[in-house]
Motif scaffolding. Structure first.
Motif, PDB file in Angstrom:
ATOM      1  N   ARG A   1      -8.372 -10.826 -20.924  1.00  0.00           N
ATOM      2  CA  ARG A   1      -7.626  -9.911 -20.076  1.00  0.00           C
ATOM      3  C   ARG A   1      -6.849 -10.673 -19.017  1.00  0.00           C
ATOM      4  O   ARG A   1      -7.349 -11.614 -18.419  1.00  0.00           O
ATOM      5  CB  ARG A   1      -8.562  -8.909 -19.383  1.00  0.00           C
ATOM      6  CG  ARG A   1      -7.809  -7.837 -18.606  1.00  0.00           C
ATOM      7  CD  ARG A   1      -8.788  -6.873 -17.928  1.00  0.00           C
ATOM      8  NE  ARG A   1      -8.109  -5.909 -17.084  1.00  0.00           N
ATOM      9  CZ  ARG A   1      -7.797  -4.668 -17.444  1.00  0.00           C
ATOM     10  NH1 ARG A   1      -8.107  -4.244 -18.639  1.00  0.00           N
ATOM     11  NH2 ARG A   1      -7.176  -3.866 -16.605  1.00  0.00           N
TER      12      ARG A   1
ATOM     13  N   ASP B   1     -10.644  -3.706 -13.701  1.00  0.00           N
ATOM     14  CA  ASP B   1     -11.136  -5.084 -13.726  1.00  0.00           C
ATOM     15  C   ASP B   1     -12.624  -5.153 -14.032  1.00  0.00           C
ATOM     16  O   ASP B   1     -13.085  -6.039 -14.737  1.00  0.00           O
ATOM     17  CB  ASP B   1     -10.881  -5.756 -12.369  1.00  0.00           C
ATOM     18  CG  ASP B   1      -9.491  -6.347 -12.310  1.00  0.00           C
ATOM     19  OD1 ASP B   1      -9.137  -7.093 -13.225  1.00  0.00           O
ATOM     20  OD2 ASP B   1      -8.771  -6.046 -11.340  1.00  0.00           O
TER      21      ASP B   1
ATOM     22  N   VAL C   1      -4.126  -3.044 -18.839  1.00  0.00           N
ATOM     23  CA  VAL C   1      -3.503  -3.846 -17.781  1.00  0.00           C
ATOM     24  C   VAL C   1      -2.313  -3.081 -17.197  1.00  0.00           C
ATOM     25  O   VAL C   1      -2.106  -3.058 -15.980  1.00  0.00           O
ATOM     26  CB  VAL C   1      -3.081  -5.229 -18.322  1.00  0.00           C
ATOM     27  CG1 VAL C   1      -2.255  -5.995 -17.294  1.00  0.00           C
ATOM     28  CG2 VAL C   1      -4.322  -6.041 -18.696  1.00  0.00           C
TER      29      VAL C   1
END
Ligand code: RET
Length: 251
Positions: free
Chosen positions: A90, A208, A215
């Motif tokens: 990520r 997160d 994202v």
């Protein structure tokens, strides 16, 4: 299997839009400062610096900088096949934490000056704020599955409670000393701040923390919050300050 969670077209476009808005806000706040005597520009200067730093941070993110690929391995519970997992990559924007570590203390400085907080309380609130952002950064890069990640998150939340305590208890009490008008303005703008700021750790936990938000979703959510916390907050503060001489600071 590898799952990639990277920025897409919507995220990129959003980062550019916020960059432009931060530049416009900076120019507007600077222009507003020229309409008041130099000795009365403290809020203007602080608030303009806040949006300039945000503009720089958004420029970095929009051009693909200030970011790192974070790897985590999610293990699946499966009785029949031992040790199955997905590797998740990520994109994490550390530029946000650089921005926040500078701009959130400045936002608190604005509010502290407005309330007339004394130096000791002001310093404690600002130190708690820096601790909140830096431990939040550690949380962001802590590995999935280790207790440290949510441990750092918990420390950051405690630091956030210290900030709230200073604003709600000490800030309100000090603002009352400056009169009813300042007190009611402080309650309104500090209350707005509290609501907006509290959304950050919630978004963080979903995006997160547990990686349940894309994202791009994260970029859009933070974009809305950043616009409320910086340009909207700043415009509200500076416009009200111009009409309320009781908010003047002698510094
Ligand atoms: C983190 C994660 C760890 C727990 C907490 C957080 C709080 C962040 C806040 C950020 C505010 C940012 C602002 C930006 C300016 O535009 C670091 C997300 C409590 C409150 C106001």
């Amino acid at each position: 299997p590898i799952e990639k969670q990277f920025v897409g077209e919507d995220g990129k476009r959003t980062l550019w839009v916020v960059f432009v808005l931060m530049v416009i806000a900076s120019a507007a706040f600077a222009a507003m400062s020229w309409r008041v005597p130099v000795a009365k520009r403290l809020y203007h200067v602080i608030t303009t610096i806040i949006t300039i730093i945000a503009a720089i941070s958004y420029f970095a993110m929009a051009t693909g900088h200030g970011t790192a690929i974070h790897h985590i391995r999610i293990r699946h519970q499966n009785d029949h096949v031992p040790d199955t997992y997905t590797d998740v990559q990520r994109q994490v924007f550390w530029a946000r934490y650089v921005d926040w570590s500078l701009t959130t203390p400045l936002l608190l400085l604005d509010l502290s000056l407005l309330a007339g907080l004394n130096g000791a309380h002001m310093l404690m609130a600002i130190v708690a704020d820096v601790i909140m952002i830096l431990t939040g950064l550690f949380a962001a890069f802590g590995s999935e599955g280790t207790p440290q990640k949510w441990g750092w998150y918990a420390i950051a939340c405690i630091a956030y409670l210290v900030i709230i305590w200073h604003l709600v208890i000490n800030g309100r009490a000090q603002a009352k000393v400056k009169g009813d008008k300042v007190a009611s303005f402080f309650v309104a703008i500090a209350g707005f701040t509290l609501v907006v700021w509290t959304a950050y750790p919630i978004i963080w936990g979903i995006a997160d923390g547990s990686r349940k938000m894309s994202v791009d979703g994260e970029i859009i959510a933070y974009a809305v919050l950043d616009i409320l916390a910086k340009p909207v907050f700043g415009a509200w503060l500076l416009i009200t300050h111009a009409r309320m001489p009781e908010t003047n600071v002698d510094l």
